[in-house]
Design an enzyme around this catalytic site. Structure first.
Site, mmCIF file in Angstrom:
data_model
loop_
_atom_site.group_PDB
_atom_site.id
_atom_site.type_symbol
_atom_site.label_atom_id
_atom_site.label_comp_id
_atom_site.label_asym_id
_atom_site.label_seq_id
_atom_site.Cartn_x
_atom_site.Cartn_y
_atom_site.Cartn_z
ATOM 1 N N ALA A 88 58.794 68.482 8.789
ATOM 2 C CA ALA A 88 59.718 69.549 8.936
ATOM 3 C C ALA A 88 58.441 70.622 9.623
ATOM 4 O O ALA A 88 57.686 71.334 8.607
ATOM 5 C CB ALA A 88 60.947 69.431 7.739
ATOM 6 N N CYS A 89 59.072 71.514 9.931
ATOM 7 C CA CYS A 89 58.645 72.896 10.073
ATOM 8 C C CYS A 89 60.142 73.379 10.907
ATOM 9 O O CYS A 89 61.269 73.415 10.015
ATOM 10 C CB CYS A 89 57.887 73.237 11.664
ATOM 11 S SG CYS A 89 58.850 73.164 12.968
ATOM 12 N N SER A 90 59.711 75.346 11.354
ATOM 13 C CA SER A 90 60.546 75.552 11.768
ATOM 14 C C SER A 90 62.046 75.801 12.909
ATOM 15 O O SER A 90 63.531 75.262 11.873
ATOM 16 C CB SER A 90 60.465 77.736 11.633
ATOM 17 O OG SER A 90 59.704 77.593 10.087
ATOM 18 N N LEU B 167 64.437 73.257 10.001
ATOM 19 C CA LEU B 167 65.323 73.625 8.342
ATOM 20 C C LEU B 167 65.572 75.000 9.380
ATOM 21 O O LEU B 167 66.383 74.858 8.155
ATOM 22 C CB LEU B 167 64.017 74.033 8.091
ATOM 23 C CG LEU B 167 62.790 73.270 7.137
ATOM 24 C CD1 LEU B 167 61.074 72.732 6.506
ATOM 25 C CD2 LEU B 167 64.190 71.959 6.215
#
Length: 233
Positions: free
Chosen positions: A176-178, A219
Site C-alpha cells: 500500500a501507498c497513498s 490508503l
C-alpha cells in the site's frame, strides 16, 4: 546542469604554472620556458600513462546506473501481470488482513505512516529523503528546489533488505501507498498508472515473494472510507 569534471589521479590545475617573461631577465625567462615545456611534457606523459592504465576522466555529477525500481513502467507492469499480482480494494484488503493473516506493507515515508496507518501494518519506505551530498545529489536537490520542493526524495537502497528482515517470503502481502496507482487500462491510461506501491510490488516479486497483492486506490481510499486506522504521533 553542467557536470563537474575531475581528473584522476591529478588535477590539471597544477599543470599550468605562470611564466613571467621579461627582457631584463633573459636567464630567468629561459628557465621559465624550460620549466613550462617540461611541465607540458610531463602532462602529456601523465595523460598517456593514465590512458594505458585505464584511468578515465569522470564526471562527479554523473547519474548512477538505472536501478530495478527505475525500470520502464511498461516492463514493470508486464512482470506484475506475469507474476499474477492482483489488486484489491480497501474493504477487501481489510477482510484479507483480518481473516486470512495478510500483511499490509505500507511503503509511504515514515512520517506519513506515523500520522495514520491500518492497524498491524508494517512500514518500510520505498523512497527516503536525499541523504548524501555528492555532486549528483546536489544536482537533484537543486532540481527539486527549482519546482519549489525542498524535501526531495530518492530510492531507499535498503528497501528490500528491510522488507526481508521483517516479512517472510512465504507471507501473503498487500502493498500500500497513498494513491495506489493501477494496472488496469483505461482510455486515458492504456497501461494503467505507476505508483510507489506498484514499484514495491515489482521489487518484491523480483526478489522471490510469491503472494503479493496491491491496494487499489491506496490508503487515501482506506481513510476516506473510514476503515480502522491508528496513529503513532
Amino acid at each position: 546542469m553542467a557536470a563537474l569534471a575531475s581528473i584522476t589521479p591529478h588535477s590539471s590545475s597544477s599543470l599550468h604554472p605562470k611564466s613571467h617573461l621579461s627582457s631584463n631577465t633573459s636567464h630567468h625567462s629561459i628557465s621559465s620556458y624550460c620549466v613550462t615545456r617540461s611541465v607540458r611534457t610531463n602532462r602529456q606523459r601523465l595523460y598517456s600513462e593514465s590512458g594505458s592504465r585505464g584511468l578515465k576522466i569522470q564526471s562527479a555529477a554523473t547519474k548512477p546506473a538505472k536501478s530495478p525500481a527505475e525500470e520502464d513502467w511498461k516492463i514493470k507492469r508486464e512482470v506484475l501481470l506475469e507474476k499474477k499480482v492482483r489488486s484489491v480494494d480497501a474493504k477487501e484488503a481489510l477482510r484479507l488482513q483480518q481473516e486470512n493473516n495478510f500483511v499490509i506493507l505500507d511503503v509511504r515515508p515514515e512520517a506519513e505512516f506515523k500520522e495514520a496507518h491500518p492497524p498491524g501494518a508494517i512500514n518500510v519506505q520505498i523512497y527516503r529523503l536525499i541523504k548524501e551530498w555528492t555532486a549528483w545529489d546536489i544536482a537533484r536537490r537543486a532540481a527539486f528546489a527549482f519546482f519549489g520542493i525542498f524535501a526531495g526524495t530518492e530510492e531507499n537502497p535498503e528497501f528490500m533488505q528491510s522488507v526481508e528482515s521483517k516479512i517472510d517470503k512465504s507471507a501473503k502481502i498487500i502493498v500500500a501507498c497513498s494513491s495506489g496507482g493501477t494496472m488496469k487500462p483505461s482510455q486515458n491510461l492504456p497501461e494503467g498508472q505507476q505508483s510507489r506501491s506498484l514499484i514495491a510490488a515489482y521489487l518484491l516479486v523480483l526478489n522471490g515473494y510469491t503472494n503479493v497483492f496491491h491496494l487499489e486506490g491506496g490508503l487515501y481510499t482506506w481513510f476516506k472510507e473510514g476503515l480502522p486506522s491508528v496513529s503513532e504521533e
